[in-house]
Design a protein around this motif. Structure first.
Motif, short mmCIF file in Angstrom:
data_model
loop_
_atom_site.label_atom_id
_atom_site.label_comp_id
_atom_site.label_asym_id
_atom_site.label_seq_id
_atom_site.Cartn_x
_atom_site.Cartn_y
_atom_site.Cartn_z
N ASP A 199 10.03 1.97 4.28
CA ASP A 199 9.86 3.19 5.07
C ASP A 199 10.48 4.33 4.27
O ASP A 199 11.66 4.63 4.43
CB ASP A 199 10.57 3.01 6.42
CG ASP A 199 9.89 3.77 7.53
OD1 ASP A 199 8.90 4.45 7.26
OD2 ASP A 199 10.39 3.69 8.68
N LEU A 257 3.80 2.93 7.68
CA LEU A 257 4.73 2.10 6.93
C LEU A 257 4.08 1.56 5.66
O LEU A 257 2.87 1.35 5.60
CB LEU A 257 5.21 0.93 7.79
CG LEU A 257 6.04 1.33 9.02
CD1 LEU A 257 6.11 0.17 10.01
CD2 LEU A 257 7.42 1.78 8.60
N ASN A 260 11.57 9.52 8.46
CA ASN A 260 10.63 8.57 7.88
C ASN A 260 9.24 8.96 8.35
O ASN A 260 9.10 9.65 9.36
CB ASN A 260 10.97 7.14 8.29
CG ASN A 260 12.35 6.71 7.83
OD1 ASN A 260 13.26 6.59 8.65
ND2 ASN A 260 12.52 6.51 6.55
N GLN A 271 8.85 -4.40 5.06
CA GLN A 271 8.47 -3.00 5.23
C GLN A 271 9.31 -2.09 4.35
O GLN A 271 10.50 -2.32 4.17
CB GLN A 271 8.66 -2.55 6.68
CG GLN A 271 7.74 -3.19 7.68
CD GLN A 271 8.00 -2.68 9.09
OE1 GLN A 271 9.05 -2.09 9.38
NE2 GLN A 271 7.06 -2.91 9.99
#
Length: 355
Positions: free
Chosen positions: A156, A323, A237, A154
């Protein structure tokens, strides 16, 4: 040099001390950290007892795999670990168990991982905090080469959030105000030198915008302060900011990413706003393990994790959390970690926090 100071209080919250994560606080805190590491090492020693025989790649995995999260249950990192574990267990044909080992800014978890057998059965979640920790409170104890970096799952990106009624409708307006002498207070998780603070500094240096950093226990606290007009902006985020944006209570001015993301199609990148910001510093979540895991085992894990990420449930979770999908395996992820370490080291030096 960007003018960066720490305010004592803002918006009814108690900001995090500038050097909390670096200096460790009082003697009790240091003793607690040592106790956490000793307990984690004991667990790791048991996990690293020699195997009766070496296992071939074709046989792997022949028993359950454990993913160790460095945060408490219910956190973003814990959620990632559990979503990945559920999807990947179906791919690998073995249960994947998630355990939580919070404490010591990741020290407790890293002790378990570093002392586990390098067989692929015990791995952990890593974030950008692991990088700053190895350069600060865990400096001299761990370094990137002490681990196997298996997958980047991921990305972010960091975003800059303001109140929906903020006088700054664009990031350019905020920069101009700061340069013209208006006080720009930007808050976020952690003290000066934290991952969020580094992200803001990278932008502010490029824009030549003075600002005051206000640290909070969490990004949500910083956004709450923005909503209360106690600070001008917050570093967050996408997933943490989206509910407030959708509720028309907040606005995202810019995102530190190479390109716009699908969940925020109207939010420009810093580059689009005219600021050539280094976007290599991001909040990340990946999987790492003890040093010495055979490359073939790492690749098998990576392939399984990436296949699991294509499942409908995992893709829905990624979209819901805004994400960005990571796609680096063991052949490229170590180099990515090294690059992030260089960026973090530069800023920790600039802020005088690398001692």
């Amino acid at each position: 040099m960007v003018d960066i100071t720490q305010e004592a209080e803002a918006g009814g919250f108690t900001p995090v001390s500038t050097r909390t994560f670096l200096e460790g606080g009082d003697k009790m805190k240091k003793q607690s950290l040592g106790w956490q590491i000793r307990c984690a090492l004991l667990v790791g020693v048991v996990a690293s007892l020699p195997l009766a025989h070496a296992e071939s790649v074709d046989q792997f995995p022949s028993k359950p795999i454990t993913i160790v999260a460095q945060t408490a249950a219910g956190s973003s990192t814990d959620l990632f670990a559990r979503e990945l574990a559920q999807a990947a267990s179906e791919v690998l044909g073995q249960p994947i168990v998630v355990t939580n080992r919070p404490g010591g800014s990741g020290a407790a978890q890293m002790a378990v991982i570093s002392s586990s057998a390098p067989d692929g059965y015990t791995v952990g979640v890593n974030t950008a905090s692991h990088i700053t920790a190895m350069l600060t409170n865990l400096k001299g104890m761990y370094k990137p080469s002490d681990f196997s970096w298996i997958t980047l799952n991921q990305i972010d990106p960091f975003v800059l959030v303001v109140n929906a009624n903020s006088p700054y409708k664009t990031v350019n307006e905020m920069v101009k105000a700061g340069i013209d002498g208006e006080k720009i207070r930007i808050g976020g998780y952690g003290s000066i030198g934290s991952a969020h603070n580094i992200a803001v500094n990278i932008f502010a240096e490029t824009a030549k915008m003075p600002f005051t950093w206000v640290g909070y226990p969490g990004s949500g606290d910083a956004i709450t302060a923005v909503l209360g007009n106690h600070i001008e902006a917050a570093s967050s985020n996408p997933g943490g900011a989206l509910p407030f944006v959708e509720g028309k209570r907040a606005k995202i001015l810019a995102i530190a990413n190479e390109k716009r993301i699908p969940s925020l199609p109207d939010v420009p990148t810093y580059a689009e706003a005219g600021y050539d910001v280094d976007t290599s510093w991001k909040q990340i979540r990946g999987i790492y393990g003890p040093k010495g895991i055979p490359l073939e085992i790492q690749k098998k894990l990576a392939d399984a994790f990436f296949k699991a990420m294509q499942s409908p449930r995992f893709m829905e979770y990624m979209e819901r959390s805004a994400l960005v999908v990571g796609d680096l395996g063991p052949d490229k992820y170590p180099q990515f970690i090294d690059k992030m370490s260089v960026v973090a080291g530069k800023w920790l030096t600039e802020l005088g926090l690398d001692k």
